[in-house]
Each structure stands twice: as structure tokens, then as C-alpha cells.
Design an enzyme around this catalytic site. Structure first.
Site, PDB file in Angstrom:
ATOM      1  N   ASP A 102       0.772  -1.350   0.076  1.00  0.00           N
ATOM      2  CA  ASP A 102       0.523   0.157   0.082  1.00  0.00           C
ATOM      3  C   ASP A 102       0.909   1.177   0.004  1.00  0.00           C
ATOM      4  O   ASP A 102       1.891   1.453   0.533  1.00  0.00           O
ATOM      5  CB  ASP A 102      -0.943   0.091   1.528  1.00  0.00           C
ATOM      6  CG  ASP A 102      -2.119  -0.890   0.975  1.00  0.00           C
ATOM      7  OD1 ASP A 102      -1.843  -1.754   0.586  1.00  0.00           O
ATOM      8  OD2 ASP A 102      -2.467  -0.878   2.643  1.00  0.00           O
TER       9      ASP A 102
ATOM     10  N   HIS B 107       3.946  -2.172   2.628  1.00  0.00           N
ATOM     11  CA  HIS B 107       3.856  -0.644   2.345  1.00  0.00           C
ATOM     12  C   HIS B 107       5.325  -0.271   2.219  1.00  0.00           C
ATOM     13  O   HIS B 107       6.305  -0.907   2.135  1.00  0.00           O
ATOM     14  CB  HIS B 107       3.847   0.347   3.806  1.00  0.00           C
ATOM     15  CG  HIS B 107       2.439   0.333   3.873  1.00  0.00           C
ATOM     16  ND1 HIS B 107       2.501  -0.645   5.369  1.00  0.00           N
ATOM     17  CD2 HIS B 107       1.729   0.737   3.949  1.00  0.00           C
ATOM     18  CE1 HIS B 107       1.189  -0.280   5.516  1.00  0.00           C
ATOM     19  NE2 HIS B 107       0.285   0.445   5.399  1.00  0.00           N
TER      20      HIS B 107
HETATM   21 ZN    ZN Z   1      -2.579   3.847   3.356  1.00  0.00          ZN
END
Ligand code: ZN
Length: 193
Positions: A10, A154
Site C-alpha cells: 500500500d 507498504h
Molecule cells: Zn494506505
């Protein structure tokens, strides 16, 4: 869902960390889902192109990643989803049907907006908490990955790019299989049924 583990990244693309992550995935022949943020993908179209051309999938993580996304009015929620679609779909030449809300919170307003657009949320089963920088605890959390997991990572974080190769190498040694392009396509197809 098969036994394969699906890695999801993400909050990118990030000009420094995303290419490092793509290098590691390429080295291991693994395909992942990148829930990119619209404005960041527009700022780095070359990285978005690389994600697509190397066989990964792209998901909608809203245009601006408002931390108050779930609290916005329905109209603004729809606007964040649609702005992403309008800006990013032409760049990847395909319809993007999977979505992950910022912070992961959903509610009936978000669910309604997605239903109207025939879009589906991809949640996760392993949360790495990779925003904490301690590599050791990050690794030990990730080593709990079981078959058929969806792992939240991430691609804008240095520590994630740092430990990814070791995580994949150790997991493979334990018999964990990571998704290939066919697994991803099948997964996305199934959840959109
Ligand atoms: Zn996010």
C-alpha cells in the site's frame, strides 16, 4: 483461494523504495498487488508502468489517501474513488476493480459506493505493522505467514524494502509459496464474482 500467499503493498509508488521492492519480487519471480495512491502514481507514471509491465496487479487506494476517508460525506467518498479510476485506469489500460480504503476502515457509505461501481475490498490476514522500524520484530511478525494469507506491507517504507528479500527467502525455505501472475488474476476474478 489457493495455498499461495499474496503480498500487497500500500501507499506507493515511492521513487526510492518501490523500485527496490520490484527488484526483489523480480528476483524471486513473485507477483504482488500494489494499492497505489492516485496522486503518487500520477507523479511517478514510470514506476506504475513498471509495476504493470512486470505482471503485478494494481488496486485503488483512493486519489488522495485522506486519513479521514471513512468520515467523509458519501459524495466525497465517491469522488475519491472515481478520481483514482479516471486518472489511473488510462495509465494501466485496464479497469481497476479492487479497492482498499485508507487505514483499512470501511463502513456502509464506502460499501455502497463500491457496490455501485462493482468494486471489491481486498482486506488482509497478516498485518506486518511495518511502519514500526524495528526490523527484527517486523521479520518475526512476517514469519508467522501461513499458506493462503494476504499480507499487508507498504512500498513507501525503507525497512520494508530492506527486509523483503530475507522474508521471502526464509519463507520459501519453510515451504511457503508466493503468488504468481496466474494466481493473482484468478484471485481478483474470484472476488469480483
Ligand atoms: Zn494506505
Amino acid at each position: 483461494m489457493g495455498p499461495e500467499v499474496i503480498l500487497t503493498f500500500d501507499d506507493g509508488p515511492d521513487p526510492v523504495q518501490t523500485p527496490r521492492i520490484l527488484d526483489t519480487l523480480q528476483k524471486h519471480g513473485i507477483k504482488a498487488i500494489f494499492f497505489v495512491i492516485g496522486y503518487k502514481a500520477q507523479n511517478h507514471p514510470e514506476i506504475l508502468q513498471r509495476i504493470i509491465s512486470e505482471g503485478h496487479s494494481v488496486g485503488n487506494h483512493t486519489q488522495n489517501h485522506s486519513l479521514f476517508f471513512a468520515m467523509l460525506h458519501s459524495k466525497k467518498i465517491a469522488g475519491e474513488i472515481d478520481a483514482f479510476s479516471q486518472n489511473i485506469e488510462p495509465l494501466v489500460s485496464e479497469k481497476i476493480t479492487i479497492f482498499r480504503p485508507p487505514i483499512g476502515y470501511t463502513n456502509p457509505k464506502i460499501a455502497r459506493a463500491l457496490k455501485r461501481r462493482s468494486m471489491k475490498i481486498v482486506a488482509w490476514s497478516v498485518r506486518s505493522y511495518d511502519s514500526f522500524k524495528n526490523r527484527e520484530s517486523l521479520m518475526s511478525r512476517l514469519m508467522k505467514t501461513r499458506p493462503s494469507s494476504i499480507v499487508l506491507l507498504h512500498d513507501n517504507l525503507e525497512q520494508t524494502a530492506d527486509i523483503l528479500d530475507e522474508y521471502i527467502t526464509q519463507s520459501k525455505a519453510k515451504g511457503i509459496i508466493f503468488a504468481n501472475q496466474e494466481n493473482l488474476k484468478k484471485f481478483i476474478h474470484e472476488i469480483n464474482k
